[in-house]
Scaffold this active site. Sequence first.
Site, mmCIF file in Angstrom:
data_model
loop_
_atom_site.group_PDB
_atom_site.id
_atom_site.type_symbol
_atom_site.label_atom_id
_atom_site.label_comp_id
_atom_site.label_asym_id
_atom_site.label_seq_id
_atom_site.Cartn_x
_atom_site.Cartn_y
_atom_site.Cartn_z
ATOM 1 N N ILE A 29 0.756 -1.342 -0.090
ATOM 2 C CA ILE A 29 0.189 -0.015 0.202
ATOM 3 C C ILE A 29 0.785 1.218 -0.032
ATOM 4 N N ALA B 120 5.055 -1.930 8.879
ATOM 5 C CA ALA B 120 4.591 -2.811 9.657
ATOM 6 C C ALA B 120 4.680 -4.054 9.317
ATOM 7 N N SER C 128 2.973 -7.200 8.254
ATOM 8 C CA SER C 128 1.320 -7.066 8.151
ATOM 9 C C SER C 128 0.673 -8.526 7.733
ATOM 10 N N THR D 173 8.132 -4.165 15.714
ATOM 11 C CA THR D 173 7.849 -3.225 14.633
ATOM 12 C C THR D 173 6.743 -2.375 14.790
ATOM 13 N N THR E 46 -5.959 -0.816 10.943
ATOM 14 C CA THR E 46 -6.563 -1.940 10.046
ATOM 15 C C THR E 46 -7.964 -2.010 10.765
ATOM 16 N N GLU F 123 -8.937 -4.870 11.439
ATOM 17 C CA GLU F 123 -8.729 -6.104 12.360
ATOM 18 C C GLU F 123 -8.627 -5.771 13.702
ATOM 19 N N TYR G 108 -1.087 -10.177 15.147
ATOM 20 C CA TYR G 108 -1.068 -8.989 14.244
ATOM 21 C C TYR G 108 -1.981 -7.891 14.860
ATOM 22 N N SER H 265 -1.194 -6.350 17.955
ATOM 23 C CA SER H 265 -0.027 -5.385 17.562
ATOM 24 C C SER H 265 -0.348 -4.138 17.235
ATOM 25 N N LYS H 266 -1.557 -4.157 16.114
ATOM 26 C CA LYS H 266 -1.912 -2.857 15.626
ATOM 27 C C LYS H 266 -2.785 -2.204 16.568
ATOM 28 N N ASN I 174 -7.315 -4.521 1.308
ATOM 29 C CA ASN I 174 -6.948 -3.992 0.070
ATOM 30 C C ASN I 174 -6.453 -5.135 -0.850
ATOM 31 N N LYS J 156 -0.295 -12.985 0.441
ATOM 32 C CA LYS J 156 -1.994 -12.777 0.634
ATOM 33 C C LYS J 156 -2.869 -13.503 -0.179
ATOM 34 N N VAL K 56 -7.356 -23.071 0.132
ATOM 35 C CA VAL K 56 -8.538 -22.205 0.897
ATOM 36 C C VAL K 56 -8.650 -22.781 2.482
HETATM 37 P P1 NAD Z 1 3.414 -4.901 3.469
HETATM 38 O O1 NAD Z 1 3.927 -6.152 4.206
HETATM 39 O O2 NAD Z 1 3.256 -5.083 1.826
HETATM 40 O O3 NAD Z 1 4.653 -3.791 3.548
HETATM 41 C C1 NAD Z 1 5.309 -3.466 4.601
HETATM 42 C C2 NAD Z 1 6.393 -2.661 4.644
HETATM 43 O O4 NAD Z 1 6.988 -2.068 5.758
HETATM 44 C C3 NAD Z 1 7.588 -3.088 3.644
HETATM 45 O O5 NAD Z 1 7.902 -2.429 2.657
HETATM 46 C C4 NAD Z 1 8.581 -3.518 4.816
HETATM 47 O O6 NAD Z 1 9.862 -3.698 4.476
HETATM 48 C C5 NAD Z 1 8.214 -2.422 5.704
HETATM 49 N N1 NAD Z 1 8.745 -2.734 7.075
HETATM 50 C C6 NAD Z 1 8.464 -3.704 7.776
HETATM 51 N N2 NAD Z 1 9.156 -3.385 9.174
HETATM 52 C C7 NAD Z 1 9.748 -2.230 9.171
HETATM 53 C C8 NAD Z 1 10.470 -1.762 10.185
HETATM 54 N N3 NAD Z 1 10.763 -2.043 11.128
HETATM 55 N N4 NAD Z 1 11.137 -0.048 9.672
HETATM 56 C C9 NAD Z 1 10.766 0.293 8.267
HETATM 57 N N5 NAD Z 1 10.133 -0.501 7.407
HETATM 58 C C10 NAD Z 1 9.631 -1.710 7.798
HETATM 59 O O7 NAD Z 1 2.199 -4.253 4.067
HETATM 60 P P2 NAD Z 1 0.829 -3.532 3.380
HETATM 61 O O8 NAD Z 1 -0.051 -4.551 2.974
HETATM 62 O O9 NAD Z 1 1.208 -2.801 2.463
HETATM 63 O O10 NAD Z 1 0.230 -2.836 4.539
HETATM 64 C C11 NAD Z 1 0.719 -1.426 4.862
HETATM 65 C C12 NAD Z 1 0.132 -0.769 6.284
HETATM 66 O O11 NAD Z 1 -1.453 -0.895 6.069
HETATM 67 C C13 NAD Z 1 0.242 -1.878 7.349
HETATM 68 O O12 NAD Z 1 0.455 -1.101 8.573
HETATM 69 C C14 NAD Z 1 -0.898 -2.629 7.503
HETATM 70 O O13 NAD Z 1 -1.230 -3.060 8.949
HETATM 71 C C15 NAD Z 1 -1.923 -1.840 7.060
HETATM 72 N N6 NAD Z 1 -3.219 -2.077 6.447
HETATM 73 C C16 NAD Z 1 -3.103 -3.236 5.421
HETATM 74 C C17 NAD Z 1 -4.122 -3.622 4.789
HETATM 75 C C18 NAD Z 1 -3.964 -4.666 3.600
HETATM 76 O O14 NAD Z 1 -5.117 -5.061 3.288
HETATM 77 N N7 NAD Z 1 -2.982 -5.092 3.202
HETATM 78 C C19 NAD Z 1 -5.489 -3.325 5.390
HETATM 79 C C20 NAD Z 1 -5.529 -2.272 6.495
HETATM 80 C C21 NAD Z 1 -4.216 -1.982 6.754
HETATM 81 O O1 TDX Z 2 -3.487 -19.204 1.512
HETATM 82 C C1 TDX Z 2 -4.609 -18.627 1.873
HETATM 83 N N1 TDX Z 2 -5.893 -19.138 1.994
HETATM 84 C C2 TDX Z 2 -6.855 -18.737 2.549
HETATM 85 O O2 TDX Z 2 -8.016 -19.009 2.864
HETATM 86 C C3 TDX Z 2 -4.412 -17.153 2.643
HETATM 87 C C4 TDX Z 2 -2.952 -16.653 2.364
HETATM 88 C C5 TDX Z 2 -5.543 -16.545 3.073
HETATM 89 N N2 TDX Z 2 -6.574 -17.420 3.093
HETATM 90 C C6 TDX Z 2 -7.959 -16.529 3.659
HETATM 91 C C7 TDX Z 2 -7.663 -16.211 5.174
HETATM 92 C C8 TDX Z 2 -8.444 -15.006 5.221
HETATM 93 O O3 TDX Z 2 -9.860 -15.298 5.486
HETATM 94 O O4 TDX Z 2 -8.074 -15.544 3.018
HETATM 95 C C9 TDX Z 2 -8.723 -14.243 3.885
HETATM 96 C C10 TDX Z 2 -7.706 -13.124 3.504
HETATM 97 O O5 TDX Z 2 -6.453 -13.598 3.895
HETATM 98 P P1 TDX Z 2 -5.110 -12.490 3.838
HETATM 99 O O6 TDX Z 2 -4.830 -12.122 2.612
HETATM 100 O O7 TDX Z 2 -3.955 -13.234 4.582
HETATM 101 O O8 TDX Z 2 -5.603 -11.194 4.627
HETATM 102 P P2 TDX Z 2 -6.374 -10.858 6.050
HETATM 103 O O9 TDX Z 2 -5.901 -11.979 7.288
HETATM 104 O O10 TDX Z 2 -7.643 -10.769 5.995
HETATM 105 O O11 TDX Z 2 -5.729 -9.557 6.548
HETATM 106 C C11 TDX Z 2 -5.383 -8.440 5.458
HETATM 107 O O12 TDX Z 2 -6.061 -7.546 5.537
HETATM 108 C C12 TDX Z 2 -6.165 -6.642 6.860
HETATM 109 C C13 TDX Z 2 -4.159 -7.783 5.673
HETATM 110 O O13 TDX Z 2 -2.988 -9.005 5.404
HETATM 111 C C14 TDX Z 2 -3.796 -7.188 6.884
HETATM 112 O O14 TDX Z 2 -2.415 -6.495 6.686
HETATM 113 C C15 TDX Z 2 -4.952 -6.065 6.801
HETATM 114 O O15 TDX Z 2 -4.680 -5.315 8.081
#
Ligand code: NAD
Ligand code: TDX
Length: 339
Positions: A12, A83, A85, A100, A125, A127, A153, A156-157, A183, A192, A209
Amino acid sequence: MNIIVTGGAGFIGSNFIFHLLRKYPDYRIICLDKLTYAGNLSTLKSVMNNAHFRFVKADICDRKAVETLFEEEKPDIVVNFAAESHVDRSIETPEIFLQTNIIGTAVLMDTCRKYGIQRYHQVSTDEVYGDLPLDRPDLFFTETTPLHTSSPYSSSKAGADLLVLAYYRTYGLPVTISRCSNNYGPYHFPEKLIPLMIANALNDKPLPVYGEGINVRDWLYVEDHCKAIDLIIHNGKVGEIYNVGGHNEMRNIDIVKLICRKLGKSESLITFVKDRKGHDMRYAIDPTKIHQELGWLPETKFEDGIQKTIRWYLENRKWWEDIISGEYRNYYEKMYSNR
Ligand code: NAD
Ligand code: TDX
């Protein structure tokens, strides 16, 4: 305006950097990222030579490195995406999530206090609210829903969110928090759900799944999340929390079947595997506040967003193949073999 974006080499954060550089050509954007397994410099390739962009490899927990960067850049705004994540990894190794996600947030905010800042924005998030039952489709998370976390996770958030609110109340640090739903889009790390299923389907590998696949997530195209954060840092009210979500709830199994259909792959690739421990059933955001106060609405419909996302993974095979052919193989083996 000088903006430090932490975690900008991840999913993101990188999309947010592209959004800012496109929309505000006068801003200076500084990305601070530790480049963990989830951070990828190749993601930022297209902006590395942009005169308004700087990349710095550092850990948000490293107080000295963070202070040095603040001294050099004098940021007006800090947006913290950095984070750990992934929920499944937090179940295996919780400690790095506390380090972190909580300590790193504290170090960033201490530094903001020391050097002065117009805004510290914490990317949180949905969550943190825990989950909702499947048989109560009338229930949604609002900003006043109590925190009730399930995984290391999300705990911690939530810990970080409480600390952010404490720095606002105790020190008057000008903070905002956004809590977004799941996202999807370009540069999503292949651990993911959506990118994992696309990559496995393209390689004719089993599609794992968890449980029965009936867990519900509220999916939002990443660009819409970036636009929400943009609005919050410019127009949001200090001390406030904003929920972000698109009212787009889908069951995991339906997402996986849709990916099979779009890629012309057989649903026989779908394999039901052991459930995630403590698996949240349903997330659903009520985004009324950000809509009414800041005029935000999601712009990308899921049908269009998933189409764009699949096309991106087809056109950028090298990006994700480089990832899944490296250290990721050990992770995949550990998490999925004999599951
Ligand atoms: P991501 O795991 O793709 O990216 C995390 C980034 O943070 C990486 O580039 C990593 O190198 C960096 N990082 C990790 N530890 C670090 C540290 N100690 N110092 C500096 N950099 C560090 O994560 P994402 O999916 O892009 O999520 C970004 C943020 O959004 C997170 O805070 C997550 O909790 C939040 N979020 C994600 C989702 C989602 O669906 N992916 C949804 C809601 C909120
Ligand atoms: O192999 C898989 N099979 C499966 O069934 C994986 C990786 C996931 N899943 C399921 C678990 C969840 O119900 O799919 C759903 C989505 O899983 P993830 O992609 O791991 O996301 P989720 O656990 O919902 O968390 C995501 O959304 C909120 C992000 O990873 C978080 O960083 C964010 O805060």
